[in-house]
Design an enzyme around this catalytic site. Structure first.
Site, PDB file in Angstrom:
ATOM      1  N   ASP A  10       0.845  -1.201   0.000  1.00  0.00           N
ATOM      2  CA  ASP A  10       0.000   0.000   0.000  1.00  0.00           C
ATOM      3  C   ASP A  10       0.881   1.251   0.000  1.00  0.00           C
ATOM      4  O   ASP A  10       0.909   1.988   0.986  1.00  0.00           O
ATOM      5  CB  ASP A  10      -0.967  -0.010   1.208  1.00  0.00           C
ATOM      6  CG  ASP A  10      -0.262  -0.080   2.561  1.00  0.00           C
ATOM      7  OD1 ASP A  10       0.933  -0.467   2.601  1.00  0.00           O
ATOM      8  OD2 ASP A  10      -0.883   0.279   3.576  1.00  0.00           O
ATOM      9  N   ASP A  15       6.762   1.146   1.948  1.00  0.00           N
ATOM     10  CA  ASP A  15       6.446   0.184   0.867  1.00  0.00           C
ATOM     11  C   ASP A  15       7.289   0.503  -0.378  1.00  0.00           C
ATOM     12  O   ASP A  15       7.715  -0.401  -1.094  1.00  0.00           O
ATOM     13  CB  ASP A  15       4.970   0.295   0.472  1.00  0.00           C
ATOM     14  CG  ASP A  15       4.035   0.034   1.629  1.00  0.00           C
ATOM     15  OD1 ASP A  15       3.548  -1.094   1.765  1.00  0.00           O
ATOM     16  OD2 ASP A  15       3.785   0.977   2.411  1.00  0.00           O
ATOM     17  N   ASN A  39      -2.597   2.531   3.708  1.00  0.00           N
ATOM     18  CA  ASN A  39      -2.039   3.857   4.013  1.00  0.00           C
ATOM     19  C   ASN A  39      -2.884   4.968   3.396  1.00  0.00           C
ATOM     20  O   ASN A  39      -2.982   6.058   3.934  1.00  0.00           O
ATOM     21  CB  ASN A  39      -0.605   3.959   3.491  1.00  0.00           C
ATOM     22  CG  ASN A  39       0.365   3.157   4.339  1.00  0.00           C
ATOM     23  OD1 ASN A  39       0.170   3.015   5.540  1.00  0.00           O
ATOM     24  ND2 ASN A  39       1.392   2.616   3.720  1.00  0.00           N
ATOM     25  N   THR A 125       2.969  -6.203   2.654  1.00  0.00           N
ATOM     26  CA  THR A 125       3.439  -5.087   3.487  1.00  0.00           C
ATOM     27  C   THR A 125       2.306  -4.085   3.735  1.00  0.00           C
ATOM     28  O   THR A 125       2.554  -2.913   4.027  1.00  0.00           O
ATOM     29  CB  THR A 125       4.654  -4.371   2.848  1.00  0.00           C
ATOM     30  OG1 THR A 125       4.259  -3.836   1.577  1.00  0.00           O
ATOM     31  CG2 THR A 125       5.831  -5.297   2.664  1.00  0.00           C
ATOM     32  N   PHE A 166      -0.713  -1.166  12.696  1.00  0.00           N
ATOM     33  CA  PHE A 166      -1.613  -0.632  11.670  1.00  0.00           C
ATOM     34  C   PHE A 166      -2.078  -1.667  10.629  1.00  0.00           C
ATOM     35  O   PHE A 166      -3.283  -1.769  10.347  1.00  0.00           O
ATOM     36  CB  PHE A 166      -0.939   0.557  10.963  1.00  0.00           C
ATOM     37  CG  PHE A 166      -1.769   1.138   9.855  1.00  0.00           C
ATOM     38  CD1 PHE A 166      -2.852   1.970  10.136  1.00  0.00           C
ATOM     39  CD2 PHE A 166      -1.498   0.840   8.523  1.00  0.00           C
ATOM     40  CE1 PHE A 166      -3.639   2.498   9.121  1.00  0.00           C
ATOM     41  CE2 PHE A 166      -2.276   1.360   7.498  1.00  0.00           C
ATOM     42  CZ  PHE A 166      -3.357   2.189   7.792  1.00  0.00           C
ATOM     43  N   ASN A 167      -1.163  -2.420  10.025  1.00  0.00           N
ATOM     44  CA  ASN A 167      -1.573  -3.343   8.949  1.00  0.00           C
ATOM     45  C   ASN A 167      -2.553  -4.397   9.470  1.00  0.00           C
ATOM     46  O   ASN A 167      -3.476  -4.812   8.757  1.00  0.00           O
ATOM     47  CB  ASN A 167      -0.363  -4.069   8.338  1.00  0.00           C
ATOM     48  CG  ASN A 167       0.508  -3.141   7.517  1.00  0.00           C
ATOM     49  OD1 ASN A 167       0.057  -2.083   7.076  1.00  0.00           O
ATOM     50  ND2 ASN A 167       1.766  -3.521   7.318  1.00  0.00           N
ATOM     51  N   HIS A 240       9.707   0.356   7.956  1.00  0.00           N
ATOM     52  CA  HIS A 240       9.259  -1.003   8.276  1.00  0.00           C
ATOM     53  C   HIS A 240       9.378  -2.020   7.120  1.00  0.00           C
ATOM     54  O   HIS A 240       9.943  -3.094   7.265  1.00  0.00           O
ATOM     55  CB  HIS A 240       7.767  -0.986   8.665  1.00  0.00           C
ATOM     56  CG  HIS A 240       7.380   0.046   9.673  1.00  0.00           C
ATOM     57  ND1 HIS A 240       7.472  -0.167  11.028  1.00  0.00           N
ATOM     58  CD2 HIS A 240       6.878   1.301   9.526  1.00  0.00           C
ATOM     59  CE1 HIS A 240       7.037   0.896  11.680  1.00  0.00           C
ATOM     60  NE2 HIS A 240       6.668   1.807  10.798  1.00  0.00           N
ATOM     61  N   ASP A 241       8.718  -1.689   6.006  1.00  0.00           N
ATOM     62  CA  ASP A 241       8.384  -2.725   5.014  1.00  0.00           C
ATOM     63  C   ASP A 241       9.566  -3.432   4.338  1.00  0.00           C
ATOM     64  O   ASP A 241       9.496  -4.647   4.100  1.00  0.00           O
ATOM     65  CB  ASP A 241       7.435  -2.145   3.961  1.00  0.00           C
ATOM     66  CG  ASP A 241       6.073  -1.799   4.557  1.00  0.00           C
ATOM     67  OD1 ASP A 241       5.740  -2.330   5.633  1.00  0.00           O
ATOM     68  OD2 ASP A 241       5.344  -0.994   3.946  1.00  0.00           O
TER      69      ASP A 241
HETATM   70  C1  BDR Z   1       2.978  -0.386   8.592  1.00  0.00           C
HETATM   71  O1  BDR Z   1       1.881   0.500   8.417  1.00  0.00           O
HETATM   72  C2  BDR Z   1       2.063   1.317   7.299  1.00  0.00           C
HETATM   73  O2  BDR Z   1       1.783   2.637   7.609  1.00  0.00           O
HETATM   74  C3  BDR Z   1       3.481   1.123   6.846  1.00  0.00           C
HETATM   75  O3  BDR Z   1       3.560   1.204   5.428  1.00  0.00           O
HETATM   76  C4  BDR Z   1       3.837  -0.256   7.355  1.00  0.00           C
HETATM   77  O4  BDR Z   1       3.479  -1.248   6.428  1.00  0.00           O
HETATM   78  C5  BDR Z   1       3.673  -0.052   9.887  1.00  0.00           C
HETATM   79  O5  BDR Z   1       2.795  -0.203  10.967  1.00  0.00           O
HETATM   80 CA    CA Z   2       2.880  -0.711   4.135  1.00  0.00          CA
END
Ligand code: BDR
Ligand code: CA
Length: 311
Positions: A10, A15, A39, A125, A166-167, A240-241
């Protein structure tokens, strides 16, 4: 042997880096990029994926759009972290790469069913909506996929509620399906990705690499830095991703533990929590692995090497 991966994402600042690393690293064969609402809206993240592909000259990798909303809830985007476009902070080119005329869920299924067993790795991701839909539509994919390495969750850290990431909280029902499917699954959660900080040294190195893409990545991560400072009190933003892709390239960057993980669906305070059972109370044997640590130097060197290969 290169690893064939499907990146389901996303974009999204981090990402974008996962995509660049997967595209440029010679050990990875990026066979498709699929998008999912998270996102930002599906329309925006898909447009971002096409713009990023245009920026880096990734013309040959099919890109398909997936689900517009999670399985049960309506999408709640993360514009507080990723901005109005989903990838604010730099000017990306208008898309010249075309979107495939197939739904992401069908593209994922087709690729897995038309490649030999045990050759396709899924790298989600974003929210797990597309992957869960693919499992439901064609359950045979579960035994054909080599493994799933996803960014999401955490066992101590959280960013979207007291206990959820979040994901996962974006689509807990989908996460429940994906974590319980039975395939080999590695969770790269916040406990690991909060160590992948784009520090000042990283931001400086991106400028030193001095390609069109690396300068734009510096701008993107500078925006990301400001958002993370304002919303979560981080001095430097966690990227993160791409840790997922880096782990597939070089498993020595992250230690993993083979422990059961399940997704909380009904808790009033805990919905979307990845419940990691280090005591093996839920079950003795499992196919889930949890990332525990990160070799930051190796991780960033993989990112720099990839960016040096991109225009
Ligand atoms: C995840 O949430 C999204 O905002 C980022 O792209 C990442 O995949 C981190 O919590
Ligand atoms: Ca992401």
């Amino acid at each position: 042997m290169t690893k064939k991966i499907i990146l389901d994402c996303d974009p999204g600042h981090d990402d974008a880096l996962a995509m660049m690393l997967a595209y440029a690293n010679p050990e990875i064969d990026l066979v498709a990029v699929t998008t999912v609402a998270g996102n930002q809206t599906l329309k925006k993240v898909t447009n971002n994926a096409l713009s990023l592909a245009t920026l880096i000259g990734m013309n040959e990798v099919p890109i398909a759009a997936g689900c517009e909303n999670p399985l049960v809830n309506k999408i709640k985007v993360a514009d507080d972290v990723h901005g109005e476009s989903g990838i604010d902070g730099t000017d990306l080119p208008d898309p010249e790469v075309e979107l495939q005329d197939i739904h992401a869920v069908d593209l994922i299924i087709d690729i897995i069913m038309n490649n030999p067993e045990n050759t396709i790795t899924l790298v989600p991701t974003g929210a797990l909506t597309n992957i869960a839909m693919a499992v439901r539509k064609e359950p045979k994919i579960v035994n054909r996929v080599k493994e799933v390495v996803l960014m999401g969750g955490g066992y101590l850290e959280s960013n979207a509620s007291a206990v959820a990431e979040f994901n996962i909280i974006t689509d807990p029902e989908a996460a429940h399906i994906v974590f319980n499917a039975g395939w080999k699954l590695t969770m790269v959660g916040l406990d690991v990705t909060h160590k992948a900080l784009a520090t000042q040294d990283v931001l400086d190195e991106l400028l030193k690499i001095n390609t069109e893409t690396s300068v734009k990545v510096n701008e993107l991560l500078s925006f990301f830095q400001a958002m993370y400072k304002e919303n979560q009190g981080f001095d430097f933003p966690p990227v993160h991703d791409p840790v997922t892709v880096a782990y597939l390239i070089d498993p020595s960057i992250m230690e993993v533990k083979n422990v059961p993980v399940d997704i909380e669906l009904s808790g009033k305070l805990t919905r979307g929590m990845t419940v990691v059972d280090f005591s093996h109370v839920i079950k003795e044997k499992c196919n889930t692995y949890v990332g525990m640590s990160l070799d930051k130097e190796k991780f960033w060197n993989l990112i720099y090497d990839a960016l040096r290969k991109i225009r």
